[in-house]
Design a protein around this motif. Structure first.
Motif, mmCIF file in Angstrom:
data_model
loop_
_atom_site.group_PDB
_atom_site.id
_atom_site.type_symbol
_atom_site.label_atom_id
_atom_site.label_comp_id
_atom_site.label_asym_id
_atom_site.label_seq_id
_atom_site.Cartn_x
_atom_site.Cartn_y
_atom_site.Cartn_z
ATOM 1 N N UNK A 81 36.958 41.560 36.440
ATOM 2 C CA UNK A 81 35.584 41.238 36.871
ATOM 3 C C UNK A 81 34.850 42.413 37.506
ATOM 4 N N UNK A 82 35.587 43.423 37.941
ATOM 5 C CA UNK A 82 34.974 44.598 38.569
ATOM 6 C C UNK A 82 34.621 45.678 37.545
ATOM 7 N N UNK A 83 34.893 45.418 36.264
ATOM 8 C CA UNK A 83 34.609 46.412 35.239
ATOM 9 C C UNK A 83 35.541 47.600 35.292
ATOM 10 N N UNK A 84 36.786 47.367 35.720
ATOM 11 C CA UNK A 84 37.756 48.450 35.866
ATOM 12 C C UNK A 84 38.981 48.189 34.998
ATOM 13 N N UNK A 85 39.769 49.214 34.791
ATOM 14 C CA UNK A 85 41.037 49.088 34.083
ATOM 15 C C UNK A 85 42.052 50.026 34.724
ATOM 16 N N UNK A 86 43.330 49.758 34.475
ATOM 17 C CA UNK A 86 44.402 50.596 34.988
ATOM 18 C C UNK A 86 45.076 51.294 33.812
ATOM 19 N N UNK A 87 45.363 52.572 33.964
ATOM 20 C CA UNK A 87 46.125 53.291 32.943
ATOM 21 C C UNK A 87 47.572 52.811 33.003
ATOM 22 N N UNK A 182 56.650 50.124 49.605
ATOM 23 C CA UNK A 182 56.277 48.720 49.797
ATOM 24 C C UNK A 182 54.817 48.441 49.447
ATOM 25 N N UNK A 183 54.006 49.457 49.287
ATOM 26 C CA UNK A 183 52.712 49.332 48.623
ATOM 27 C C UNK A 183 52.269 50.714 48.171
ATOM 28 N N UNK A 184 51.347 50.735 47.246
ATOM 29 C CA UNK A 184 50.820 52.006 46.747
ATOM 30 C C UNK A 184 49.362 51.824 46.365
ATOM 31 N N UNK A 185 48.584 52.877 46.553
ATOM 32 C CA UNK A 185 47.208 52.868 46.055
ATOM 33 C C UNK A 185 47.200 53.493 44.665
ATOM 34 N N UNK A 186 46.414 52.902 43.784
ATOM 35 C CA UNK A 186 46.401 53.271 42.368
ATOM 36 C C UNK A 186 44.979 53.630 41.962
ATOM 37 N N UNK A 187 44.817 54.776 41.322
ATOM 38 C CA UNK A 187 43.492 55.135 40.830
ATOM 39 C C UNK A 187 43.175 54.325 39.583
ATOM 40 N N UNK A 188 41.998 53.739 39.550
ATOM 41 C CA UNK A 188 41.543 52.949 38.408
ATOM 42 C C UNK A 188 40.456 53.719 37.661
ATOM 43 N N UNK A 189 40.151 53.261 36.468
ATOM 44 C CA UNK A 189 39.098 53.881 35.665
ATOM 45 C C UNK A 189 38.096 52.813 35.237
ATOM 46 N N UNK A 190 36.877 53.256 34.942
ATOM 47 C CA UNK A 190 35.860 52.319 34.466
ATOM 48 C C UNK A 190 36.238 51.802 33.078
ATOM 49 N N UNK A 191 36.007 50.537 32.871
ATOM 50 C CA UNK A 191 36.319 49.930 31.582
ATOM 51 C C UNK A 191 35.261 50.324 30.557
ATOM 52 N N UNK A 192 35.668 50.767 29.360
ATOM 53 C CA UNK A 192 34.689 51.170 28.346
ATOM 54 C C UNK A 192 33.828 49.994 27.892
ATOM 55 N N UNK A 193 32.586 50.299 27.601
ATOM 56 C CA UNK A 193 31.684 49.291 27.043
ATOM 57 C C UNK A 193 32.029 49.029 25.581
ATOM 58 N N UNK A 194 32.395 50.098 24.867
ATOM 59 C CA UNK A 194 32.757 50.001 23.449
ATOM 60 C C UNK A 194 34.091 50.713 23.256
#
Length: 436
Positions: A81-87, A182-194
């Motif tokens: 819903x945030x328009x993001x994706x994870x590698x 026990x936790x980690x921060x993960x860099x996300x990327x913007x989800x492609x429109x196409x």
């Protein structure tokens, strides 16, 4: 032993130290492929899969904080819903922990977002063998809690720190011998429109030249090279049709995507440039008519384990780092080592090459059907130039015996971070087979 709160770890660590026992941790669910988290003798396995909160998602900073039990599918659903994706790696099993995958440094499929071998891992909370809690990178402070740091505009994005240290690299790929995350921060990327998938087939040399050209220009999202056996394994597991390959040909699968800023114009110029670069090296960029590329890249996870679905329970795998110009030679060494190069051989050896670090290096993964000894083949690969940066049980001796200074240094670091040697003892540089 299942643990549902990280605060229970210090007591478990101290108890193991008093008993002269060891601790191994596991965050993923389902059967593992290599038994790295299987407890050794006199070791207790701690299951962290029940610690499964997504602590924070920040759209503006493109970062999420996840606990050990969060799987790729859970994270993908939460950030959609945030328009993001994870590698993510190539079709991780359904129960694969994001944190475990990042700590193990599994190869990601989008080389243009892979700047360093730690990516997309940023900061982490770690418990050392002393029972002490430590936070790496920007998460170390200032600010005692995450909430305090967020209120001060800090979002656990800088992996370097405290000061000029880079302690996350000591924990990453250590297979739980240096600390428990026990936790980690993960860099996300913007989800492609196409997103548009493409395939091209040809000799490995020509495809590697094409990959080098497009990664230098940061074209393409997912990029992967598969031999015929690997493509067949994937198509069999996913019940899809793989593009046809002639004898000796490799398949290049590539996705070209555009962000939500002038997406049509963006996709058009990228496809045009990629097509011209392909023609310049003598290969043809074709559309994903069978849906093969879409199937192996669209989902964050697969239902189950695709290797088990195609090869059954009995398979062996070996993987290492190389460069694109040497990868095919090393695959040939592997095929000869396990008898797959003989004309009448019925041994299935599947090979997968994943460009990393914006194309500067690559992950080479060879899967052999059946349970075979990997020791002799590992030595032949090492002699040919393979670099085992994530040693398995079979490749641990050959990975460390050539670097006695590294072994001595790591053992000293282990004495500092885990004085009683309770964290996954007997692995990697502490393996009794490793002689200095």
């Amino acid at each position: 032993m299942k643990v549902t709160e990280a605060v229970a770890l210090p007591e478990l660590i101290h108890d193991a130290a008093e008993r002269g026992a060891g601790i191994t941790v596991r965050s993923s669910t389902g059967p593992g492929r290599e038994g790295r988290s299987e407890p050794a003798e006199n070791c207790t396995q701690i299951d962290l899969s029940g610690i499964d909160r997504i602590i924070n998602i920040n759209r503006d900073e493109r970062v999420a904080i996840v606990e050990p039990g969060v799987t790729y599918q859970m994270l993908a659903d939460a950030i959609e819903p945030h328009g993001l994706r994870v590698c993510h790696p190539l079709l991780p099993p359904a129960g694969k922990s994001v944190l475990a995958s990042l700590i193990d440094r599994e190869p990601q499929t989008i080389p243009k977002y892979h700047w360093d071998f730690t990516d997309p891992l940023l900061c982490a909370e770690v418990y050392f063998g002393t029972g002490e809690r430590f936070r790496t990178g920007g998460a170390a402070g200032p600010g005692k809690t995450l909430e305090e740091q967020w209120s001060g505009g800090m979002f656990q994005k800088n992996p370097l720190g405290p000061a000029q240290t880079d302690l996350i690299k000591l924990v990453q790929a250590s297979q739980g011998t240096m600390g428990i995350a026990t936790w980690a921060s993960v860099r996300l990327e913007c989800k492609p429109e196409i997103r548009r998938g493409f395939v091209t087939a040809g000799s490995f040399a020509r495809l590697a030249e094409f990959v080098s050209a497009i990664t230098r220009r940061r074209l393409g999202d997912e990029i992967m090279l598969l031999d015929a056996a690997q493509a067949e394994c994937l198509s069999s597991a996913l019940n899809i049709t793989a593009p046809a390959l002639s004898g000796g040909e490799w398949l290049l699968a590539i996705v070209i995507g555009s962000l939500p800023f002038h997406p049509e114009e963006s996709i058009a110029f990228q496809v045009t440039e990629a097509t011209e670069l392909a023609a310049a090296v003598g290969v043809e960029l074709n559309g994903d008519e069978t849906g093969f590329v879409r199937a192996i890249t669209a989902a964050a996870t697969a239902a189950g384990d695709w290797k088990r679905a195609s090869l059954g329970e009995d398979f062996s795998q070996i993987y290492f780092l190389s460069t694109l110009n040497r990868a095919e030679q090393l695959v040939d060494v592997a095929r000869k080592a396990w008898g797959a190069s003989e004309p009448d051989s019925d041994i299935c050896v599947a090979s997968y090459v994943q460009p990393l670090n914006q194309g500067r290096t690559c992950h080479v993964e060879v899967t052999i059907q059946g349970r075979v000894s990997l020791d002799d083949g590992a030595r032949k690969l090492a002699e040919a130039g393979a670099f085992f940066s994530r040693p398995s049980a079979a490749t641990t001796p050959v990975a460390y015996e050539r670097c006695p200074d590294t072994v001595r240094a790591l053992r000293k670091v282990k004495d500092v971070l885990d004085p009683p040697h309770v964290l996954n003892p007997g692995r990697l540089f502490d393996d009794p087979r490793v002689e200095v």
